[in-house]
Design a protein around this motif. Structure first.
Motif, PDB file in Angstrom:
ATOM      1  N   LEU A 230      26.482  69.514  50.819  1.00 29.68           N
ATOM      2  CA  LEU A 230      27.185  70.614  50.587  1.00 29.68           C
ATOM      3  C   LEU A 230      26.394  71.572  49.738  1.00 29.68           C
ATOM      4  O   LEU A 230      26.390  72.698  50.109  1.00 29.68           O
ATOM      5  CB  LEU A 230      28.511  70.349  49.805  1.00 29.68           C
ATOM      6  N   ASN A 231      25.541  71.012  48.803  1.00 33.85           N
ATOM      7  CA  ASN A 231      24.666  71.849  47.877  1.00 33.85           C
ATOM      8  C   ASN A 231      23.608  72.369  48.742  1.00 33.85           C
ATOM      9  O   ASN A 231      23.476  73.632  48.702  1.00 33.85           O
ATOM     10  CB  ASN A 231      24.300  70.904  46.746  1.00 33.85           C
ATOM     11  N   ALA A 232      23.112  71.517  49.448  1.00 31.22           N
ATOM     12  CA  ALA A 232      22.054  72.113  50.588  1.00 31.22           C
ATOM     13  C   ALA A 232      22.521  73.083  51.539  1.00 31.22           C
ATOM     14  O   ALA A 232      21.862  74.093  51.803  1.00 31.22           O
ATOM     15  CB  ALA A 232      21.321  70.796  51.155  1.00 31.22           C
ATOM     16  N   LEU A 233      23.542  72.946  51.982  1.00 32.52           N
ATOM     17  CA  LEU A 233      24.270  74.031  52.826  1.00 32.52           C
ATOM     18  C   LEU A 233      24.443  75.185  51.983  1.00 32.52           C
ATOM     19  O   LEU A 233      24.223  76.405  52.473  1.00 32.52           O
ATOM     20  CB  LEU A 233      25.461  73.499  53.436  1.00 32.52           C
ATOM     21  N   ILE A 234      25.084  75.225  51.048  1.00 30.90           N
ATOM     22  CA  ILE A 234      25.250  76.379  50.111  1.00 30.90           C
ATOM     23  C   ILE A 234      23.993  77.048  49.737  1.00 30.90           C
ATOM     24  O   ILE A 234      23.791  78.353  49.889  1.00 30.90           O
ATOM     25  CB  ILE A 234      26.126  76.150  48.844  1.00 30.90           C
ATOM     26  N   ILE A 235      23.059  76.543  49.373  1.00 25.53           N
ATOM     27  CA  ILE A 235      21.725  77.021  48.844  1.00 25.53           C
ATOM     28  C   ILE A 235      20.785  77.730  50.044  1.00 25.53           C
ATOM     29  O   ILE A 235      20.362  78.532  50.100  1.00 25.53           O
ATOM     30  CB  ILE A 235      20.954  75.994  48.027  1.00 25.53           C
ATOM     31  N   SER A 236      20.885  76.834  50.967  1.00 27.91           N
ATOM     32  CA  SER A 236      20.398  77.351  52.297  1.00 27.91           C
ATOM     33  C   SER A 236      20.747  78.737  52.929  1.00 27.91           C
ATOM     34  O   SER A 236      20.295  79.449  53.396  1.00 27.91           O
ATOM     35  CB  SER A 236      20.447  76.318  53.420  1.00 27.91           C
TER      36      SER A 236
ATOM     37  N   ILE B 244      16.289  84.553  54.419  1.00 23.66           N
ATOM     38  CA  ILE B 244      14.992  84.830  54.651  1.00 23.66           C
ATOM     39  C   ILE B 244      14.293  83.432  55.008  1.00 23.66           C
ATOM     40  O   ILE B 244      13.448  83.397  56.135  1.00 23.66           O
ATOM     41  CB  ILE B 244      14.038  85.341  53.532  1.00 23.66           C
ATOM     42  N   MET B 245      14.597  82.257  54.282  1.00 17.78           N
ATOM     43  CA  MET B 245      14.161  80.877  54.551  1.00 17.78           C
ATOM     44  C   MET B 245      14.514  80.544  55.840  1.00 17.78           C
ATOM     45  O   MET B 245      13.862  79.854  56.636  1.00 17.78           O
ATOM     46  CB  MET B 245      14.591  80.127  53.701  1.00 17.78           C
ATOM     47  N   LEU B 246      15.844  80.840  56.187  1.00 17.21           N
ATOM     48  CA  LEU B 246      16.355  80.276  57.547  1.00 17.21           C
ATOM     49  C   LEU B 246      15.884  81.088  58.599  1.00 17.21           C
ATOM     50  O   LEU B 246      15.557  80.478  59.487  1.00 17.21           O
ATOM     51  CB  LEU B 246      18.159  80.712  57.432  1.00 17.21           C
ATOM     52  N   LEU B 247      15.735  82.429  58.465  1.00 17.65           N
ATOM     53  CA  LEU B 247      15.038  83.281  59.493  1.00 17.65           C
ATOM     54  C   LEU B 247      13.684  82.554  59.779  1.00 17.65           C
ATOM     55  O   LEU B 247      13.259  82.423  60.758  1.00 17.65           O
ATOM     56  CB  LEU B 247      14.927  84.355  59.093  1.00 17.65           C
TER      57      LEU B 247
ATOM     58  N   CYS C 248      10.703  77.589  51.551  1.00 17.79           N
ATOM     59  CA  CYS C 248      11.503  76.603  51.579  1.00 17.79           C
ATOM     60  C   CYS C 248      11.381  75.772  50.205  1.00 17.79           C
ATOM     61  O   CYS C 248      12.276  74.758  49.567  1.00 17.79           O
ATOM     62  CB  CYS C 248      11.240  75.582  52.728  1.00 17.79           C
ATOM     63  N   MET C 249      10.287  75.751  49.409  1.00 16.49           N
ATOM     64  CA  MET C 249      10.081  74.932  48.237  1.00 16.49           C
ATOM     65  C   MET C 249      10.951  75.158  47.224  1.00 16.49           C
ATOM     66  O   MET C 249      11.465  74.298  46.726  1.00 16.49           O
ATOM     67  CB  MET C 249       8.664  75.115  47.848  1.00 16.49           C
ATOM     68  N   VAL C 250      11.164  76.302  46.915  1.00 16.92           N
ATOM     69  CA  VAL C 250      12.199  76.737  45.972  1.00 16.92           C
ATOM     70  C   VAL C 250      13.579  76.455  46.144  1.00 16.92           C
ATOM     71  O   VAL C 250      14.256  75.739  45.207  1.00 16.92           O
ATOM     72  CB  VAL C 250      11.914  78.239  45.610  1.00 16.92           C
ATOM     73  N   PRO C 251      14.225  76.537  47.248  1.00 15.77           N
ATOM     74  CA  PRO C 251      15.491  76.187  47.593  1.00 15.77           C
ATOM     75  C   PRO C 251      15.600  74.640  47.459  1.00 15.77           C
ATOM     76  O   PRO C 251      16.603  74.131  47.042  1.00 15.77           O
ATOM     77  CB  PRO C 251      15.711  76.842  48.893  1.00 15.77           C
ATOM     78  N   LEU C 252      14.568  73.975  48.051  1.00 17.07           N
ATOM     79  CA  LEU C 252      14.626  72.499  48.063  1.00 17.07           C
ATOM     80  C   LEU C 252      14.498  72.008  46.739  1.00 17.07           C
ATOM     81  O   LEU C 252      15.331  71.141  46.403  1.00 17.07           O
ATOM     82  CB  LEU C 252      13.262  72.018  48.799  1.00 17.07           C
TER      83      LEU C 252
END
Length: 165
Positions: A56-62, A67-70, A119-123
């Motif tokens: 859930l945390n990964a989903l919310i932060i993603s 821009i990361m998703l794009l 992706c590094m910062v969100p990860l």
């Protein structure tokens, strides 16, 4: 680890039947050994709950990083296009320059760039927040209270060390 091992929310949060926080649910461990014991017991008992928190945390932060998703979608699309066209000969002006090996190298470089730049910062945020929340819960949740609520001395473990439902 399956969804059948997901512990109920009142047990996970230490709530009483009337949805109040139980006074025995959380306790500050008195020594390092009791902290380690609490932590290990809670990590084993609530592993599925902690995994759900991670997801859930990964989903919310993603979702909070569009821009990361794009960029990830763009790179994935390019990899798919490469996979589909790797056996198809390119038109003569492009064929000597865009060999399948060169396209693979360019895509690897683009993938690495997207991972490091977007992706590094969100990860790291996902891992850090999840480690802090789950670690604090596992260290502070009173394992003796769980044993009392489940009615089992081992806190819900069977003889193989697996979580009992």
């Amino acid at each position: 680890m399956t969804l059948t091992h997901l512990r109920p929310l009142p047990l996970f949060l230490g709530l009483t039947p009337n949805t109040c926080l139980s006074p025995t649910a959380y306790a500050i461990p008195s020594s390092a050994s009791s902290l380690r014991s609490n932590f290990n017991a809670n990590m084993a008992f609530f592993l599925t709950n902690y995994t759900l928190i991670l997801l859930l945390n990964a989903l919310i932060i993603s979702l909070s990083h569009p821009i990361m998703l794009l960029m990830c979608s763009l790179v994935s699309s390019l990899w798919y296009l490469h996979r589909v066209t790797v056996n198809v000969p390119l038109p003569p002006p492009l064929s000597p320059h865009l060999t399948p090996f060169r396209r693979t190298v360019v895509l690897l470089a683009a993938t690495l760039y997207v991972f490091l730049s977007y992706c590094m910062v969100p990860l790291l945020a996902v891992l850090g927040v999840t480690a802090a929340v789950c670690g604090a819960h596992a260290a502070g949740r009173n394992a003796g209270d769980i044993k009392a609520k489940t009615g089992k001395e081992d806190g819900g473990m069977d003889d193989r060390g697996m979580i009992d439902v």
